[in-house]
Design a protein around this motif. Sequence first.
Motif, PDB file in Angstrom:
ATOM      1  N   ARG A   1      41.572  44.346  38.629  1.00 46.96           N
ATOM      2  CA  ARG A   1      42.912  43.847  38.907  1.00 46.96           C
ATOM      3  C   ARG A   1      42.992  42.955  40.136  1.00 46.96           C
ATOM      4  O   ARG A   1      44.028  42.397  40.429  1.00 46.96           O
ATOM      5  N   SER A   2      41.916  42.832  40.891  1.00 42.18           N
ATOM      6  CA  SER A   2      42.014  42.097  42.151  1.00 42.18           C
ATOM      7  C   SER A   2      40.619  41.665  42.575  1.00 42.18           C
ATOM      8  O   SER A   2      39.743  41.469  41.742  1.00 42.18           O
ATOM      9  N   CYS A   3      40.424  41.514  43.883  1.00 44.97           N
ATOM     10  CA  CYS A   3      39.115  41.119  44.410  1.00 44.97           C
ATOM     11  C   CYS A   3      38.900  41.797  45.747  1.00 44.97           C
ATOM     12  O   CYS A   3      39.818  42.358  46.342  1.00 44.97           O
ATOM     13  N   THR A   4      37.667  41.718  46.231  1.00 44.10           N
ATOM     14  CA  THR A   4      37.315  42.291  47.523  1.00 44.10           C
ATOM     15  C   THR A   4      36.929  41.169  48.487  1.00 44.10           C
ATOM     16  O   THR A   4      36.794  40.003  48.097  1.00 44.10           O
ATOM     17  N   LYS A   5      36.728  41.542  49.734  1.00 43.50           N
ATOM     18  CA  LYS A   5      36.307  40.563  50.741  1.00 43.50           C
ATOM     19  C   LYS A   5      34.974  39.929  50.352  1.00 43.50           C
ATOM     20  O   LYS A   5      34.752  38.739  50.599  1.00 43.50           O
ATOM     21  N   LYS A   6      34.102  40.702  49.720  1.00 46.14           N
ATOM     22  CA  LYS A   6      32.818  40.151  49.283  1.00 46.14           C
ATOM     23  C   LYS A   6      33.029  39.019  48.286  1.00 46.14           C
ATOM     24  O   LYS A   6      32.331  37.998  48.322  1.00 46.14           O
ATOM     25  N   ASP A   7      34.015  39.180  47.397  1.00 47.14           N
ATOM     26  CA  ASP A   7      34.287  38.157  46.384  1.00 47.14           C
ATOM     27  C   ASP A   7      34.823  36.875  47.020  1.00 47.14           C
ATOM     28  O   ASP A   7      34.389  35.769  46.675  1.00 47.14           O
ATOM     29  N   THR A   8      35.775  37.015  47.940  1.00 42.70           N
ATOM     30  CA  THR A   8      36.320  35.811  48.577  1.00 42.70           C
ATOM     31  C   THR A   8      35.293  35.153  49.487  1.00 42.70           C
ATOM     32  O   THR A   8      35.285  33.927  49.615  1.00 42.70           O
TER      33      THR A   8
ATOM     34  N   MET B   1      40.449  47.941  46.382  1.00 45.40           N
ATOM     35  CA  MET B   1      39.807  49.031  45.656  1.00 45.40           C
ATOM     36  C   MET B   1      40.024  50.383  46.346  1.00 45.40           C
ATOM     37  O   MET B   1      39.321  51.341  46.090  1.00 45.40           O
ATOM     38  N   CYS B   2      40.977  50.444  47.281  1.00 46.91           N
ATOM     39  CA  CYS B   2      41.189  51.663  48.058  1.00 46.91           C
ATOM     40  C   CYS B   2      42.555  52.267  47.715  1.00 46.91           C
ATOM     41  O   CYS B   2      43.387  51.622  47.075  1.00 46.91           O
ATOM     42  N   PRO B   3      42.836  53.508  48.157  1.00 47.98           N
ATOM     43  CA  PRO B   3      44.108  54.165  47.812  1.00 47.98           C
ATOM     44  C   PRO B   3      45.348  53.466  48.361  1.00 47.98           C
ATOM     45  O   PRO B   3      46.456  53.735  47.892  1.00 47.98           O
ATOM     46  N   SER B   4      45.178  52.600  49.355  1.00 44.67           N
ATOM     47  CA  SER B   4      46.333  51.912  49.945  1.00 44.67           C
ATOM     48  C   SER B   4      46.342  50.428  49.606  1.00 44.67           C
ATOM     49  O   SER B   4      46.848  49.613  50.369  1.00 44.67           O
ATOM     50  N   THR B   5      45.759  50.075  48.466  1.00 41.83           N
ATOM     51  CA  THR B   5      45.643  48.661  48.103  1.00 41.83           C
ATOM     52  C   THR B   5      47.012  47.999  47.973  1.00 41.83           C
ATOM     53  O   THR B   5      47.969  48.582  47.456  1.00 41.83           O
ATOM     54  N   ALA B   6      47.097  46.784  48.466  1.00 39.09           N
ATOM     55  CA  ALA B   6      48.346  46.016  48.425  1.00 39.09           C
ATOM     56  C   ALA B   6      48.029  44.552  48.639  1.00 39.09           C
ATOM     57  O   ALA B   6      46.924  44.192  49.052  1.00 39.09           O
TER      58      ALA B   6
END
Length: 264
Positions: free
Chosen positions: A206-213, A1-6
């Motif tokens: 489009r993705s997930c965060t550490k909280k989700d995993t 969710m950040c500008p450098s997401t990859a």
Amino acid sequence: MCPSTAMIGHAAFGTGPMPLYERYHDGGLAEYVRVPASHVDPLPDNVSFDVGAKLHDLGNAVRALRQTGMPASGRLVITAATGTMGTASIKFARFFGARELVLVGRSDSRLEALRPLAGGLPVKTVALEDLPGWEEDGSLTRRLVELLPQGADAVLDFFPSGPGSAQAMAALGTGGALVHMGGNTSMLPFSIRDMMHHCWRFVGTRSCTKKDTDLVLNLLASGQVTADDLITHRFPLSRLAEAMVVTGSRKEPIWMAIVHPDAA
């Protein structure tokens, strides 16, 4: 969710500097892979490496479910339900407010195989093969409204193309939300006024965060959820080309696939 997401070994999506991706970009098919320690998730003892390989697919489903803001009535529609994200969402739906599922897929046989994944939730199905001409005549919306006369509280939409996203959204009840993660390039036929009148929400994810995993790993570790049954295809590295064809065509039923590094 950040500008450098990859995604390591997959792609860079950010708009800003990408120092992490530039330094750590080799994927899981490399002989050796270096990753930041902060990105490592220890697997619980009862979670296999096969399931671990799908952790972020499961996390994507959890994030999508969290974005629905499901009310107590919990009427949830899942489109493209027989794919990777659909099956993962079915597994976790009951932990995020779903109380009734309507699953949309291409055929009755593929949809029927999904019922055991729902963890006891009531399940209704809509097979697109039983709705000839649905793309043009809006019969998907009509069928969903027949099954949910008060409208859906939420739609998890994984349609990759076509009018299915819009037709599912039209079946939302007042205040409902459509969460989309299918990459559909079709235009929605609704005005902003329509969205306002129905108090609808459209959420892209489009993705997930550490909280989700972390949530996924906690549910797996506790035994409340198992995910091994979601992996329907396993390929050795020597059959990688075949794996790409099978997963790309979806001509045969396939939920999740993994590639093992061995050559057996």
